[in-house]
Design a protein around this motif. Structure first.
Motif, PDB file in Angstrom:
ATOM      1  N   HIS A  17       0.625  -1.327  -0.035  1.00 44.81           N
ATOM      2  CA  HIS A  17      -0.280  -0.370  -0.031  1.00 44.81           C
ATOM      3  C   HIS A  17       0.932   1.142  -0.098  1.00 44.81           C
ATOM      4  O   HIS A  17       0.518   2.278  -0.459  1.00 44.81           O
ATOM      5  CB  HIS A  17      -0.879   0.330   1.271  1.00 44.81           C
ATOM      6  N   VAL A  18       1.638   1.009   0.789  1.00 50.30           N
ATOM      7  CA  VAL A  18       2.695   2.510   0.599  1.00 50.30           C
ATOM      8  C   VAL A  18       3.101   2.906  -0.721  1.00 50.30           C
ATOM      9  O   VAL A  18       3.487   3.836  -1.075  1.00 50.30           O
ATOM     10  CB  VAL A  18       3.286   2.335   1.756  1.00 50.30           C
ATOM     11  N   ARG A  19       3.757   1.752  -1.072  1.00 48.53           N
ATOM     12  CA  ARG A  19       4.287   1.777  -2.567  1.00 48.53           C
ATOM     13  C   ARG A  19       3.840   2.229  -3.283  1.00 48.53           C
ATOM     14  O   ARG A  19       4.009   3.468  -4.201  1.00 48.53           O
ATOM     15  CB  ARG A  19       5.313   0.434  -3.135  1.00 48.53           C
ATOM     16  N   ARG A  20       2.192   1.921  -3.470  1.00 50.09           N
ATOM     17  CA  ARG A  20       1.274   2.299  -4.791  1.00 50.09           C
ATOM     18  C   ARG A  20       0.710   3.720  -4.136  1.00 50.09           C
ATOM     19  O   ARG A  20       1.003   4.503  -4.788  1.00 50.09           O
ATOM     20  CB  ARG A  20       0.179   1.646  -4.188  1.00 50.09           C
ATOM     21  N   LEU A  21       0.253   4.130  -2.686  1.00 53.26           N
ATOM     22  CA  LEU A  21       0.038   5.703  -2.365  1.00 53.26           C
ATOM     23  C   LEU A  21       0.907   6.248  -2.346  1.00 53.26           C
ATOM     24  O   LEU A  21       1.407   7.558  -2.651  1.00 53.26           O
ATOM     25  CB  LEU A  21       0.173   5.151  -0.913  1.00 53.26           C
ATOM     26  N   ALA A  22       2.699   6.076  -2.828  1.00 54.46           N
ATOM     27  CA  ALA A  22       3.391   7.443  -2.728  1.00 54.46           C
ATOM     28  C   ALA A  22       3.685   6.977  -4.022  1.00 54.46           C
ATOM     29  O   ALA A  22       4.356   8.197  -4.468  1.00 54.46           O
ATOM     30  CB  ALA A  22       4.701   6.571  -1.892  1.00 54.46           C
TER      31      ALA A  22
END
Ligand code: ISE
Length: 334
Positions: A17-22
């Protein structure tokens, strides 16, 4: 406008999720991450320039954080979701909303004291093109009244410590959610049947299981949960109606034919199979929160799903059909 998000939990799903959001969700910024494993949180946080906490409560209380994504283990979801509600911060909580009915009811109580919804639960299959097309076909009357739903849910292998109960509360919860969402009916009973366990499954794991669900209007749903199938992540559905069927997942992607053979790809795990669904889930959540409304799977959906999962676990452990009783649905979730 940008939404400043804090992510609680930097394990497998938190990292995804962090990778996608960022990197690929417009108008989203990851400003904080937390994990009890501080070293891991640091690695993930440094990669996106986020502040790092070892305690999710500190992240939730941080002034920079406007909205929270919870991806820590299921047993922590209740306390973090309640903290987000107390701090008046919208929250996207990975499934399950909470592992027990009582814990889910405490979340419902806190959220229904608010004027509008703040909690969304991460049932990402609802954002998948295939699942949406199946629902559209049903709602357009293409297969008539639904009678049966056959679901196959196979994982290649389980992580250490995975239990027979988790096959329901961690995996089959998705099929329970799809059943309720697709058919627009609550599940009223569960019955779990146990075939001979696979010799490839860890000792003591009842794998596979056949979870039978009955819906309020009399449709029957069978979910094959097989979490050490060895060959890949395989999700397949067939909805049988009075005048036709609609199926999903039999052959995804392209098939290559050569030298008297054909070949296709089977996903490694859910991050690959549902990558596009996670993308759409996060994007719609961010857009909704920025516009002041949360409209994805609700805390009520989280509660109802946990109630069915709890009944199914009881059936698994007591070898009998169990029934599901839900509390009255609060107006907030009408
Ligand atoms: C996992 O936790 C997930 O959420 C996946 O979507 C599910 O298919 C898998 O069985 C679970 O273990």
């Amino acid at each position: 406008m940008t939404l400043r998000i804090g992510v609680v939990g930097t394990g497998m799903m938190g990292q995804d999720h962090v990778r996608r959001l960022a990197t690929s969700v417009p108008n989203a910024e990851v400003v904080a991450v937390s994990d009890v494993n501080l070293e891991q949180a640091k690695r993930v946080g440094e990669g996106v320039g986020a502040r790092v906490f070892s305690d999710g409560h500190d992240l939730i209380g941080d002034d920079q954080v406007q909205a929270v994504l919870i991806a820590s283990p299921g047993f922590t979801h209740e306390e973090f979701t309640l903290a987000c509600l107390a701090a008046d911060k919208p929250v996207l909580c990975e499934k399950p909303l909470a592992p027990t009915i009582d814990a889910c009811l405490r979340v419902l109580e806190a959220e229904t004291a608010k004027p509008r919804r703040q909690v969304q639960v991460g049932f990402m299959r609802r954002y998948d093109d295939g699942f949406r097309a199946m629902k559209e076909a049903l709602e357009a009357g293409q297969v008539g009244r639904p009678l049966l739903l056959h679901c196959r849910h196979r994982n290649a292998a389980t992580p250490p410590g995975f239990t027979s109960d988790l096959m329901i509360t961690d995996s089959v919860v998705h099929d329970i959610d799809v059943t309720r969402w697709l058919l627009g009916q609550e599940v009223v009973a569960a019955n779990v049947l146990k075939p001979r366990p696979s010799s490839k499954a860890p000792e003591g794991l009842q794998d596979p299981q056949l979870v039978l669900l009955e819906t309020a209007e009399g449709a029957l749903v069978d979910v094959e949960s097989f979490v050490n199938c060895q060959y890949g992540y395989d999700i397949r559905y067939e909805l049988v109606g009075e005048t036709g069927t609609v199926s999903l997942g039999e052959l995804a992607g392209v098939q290559v034919r050569q030298q008297e053979r054909y070949q296709g790809r089977i996903p490694t795990d859910w991050r690959e199979r549902f990558g596009a669904a996670y993308q759409r889930e996060l994007q719609e959540w961010v857009t909704g929160v920025l516009q002041g409304q949360v409209s994805g799977p609700s805390a009520w959906d989280g509660y109802a799903t946990t109630a069915v999962a709890e009944a199914a676990v009881e059936s698994l452990n007591e070898d009998r059909r169990t029934t599901v009783e839900l509390v009255e649905r609060p107006a907030l979730y009408a």
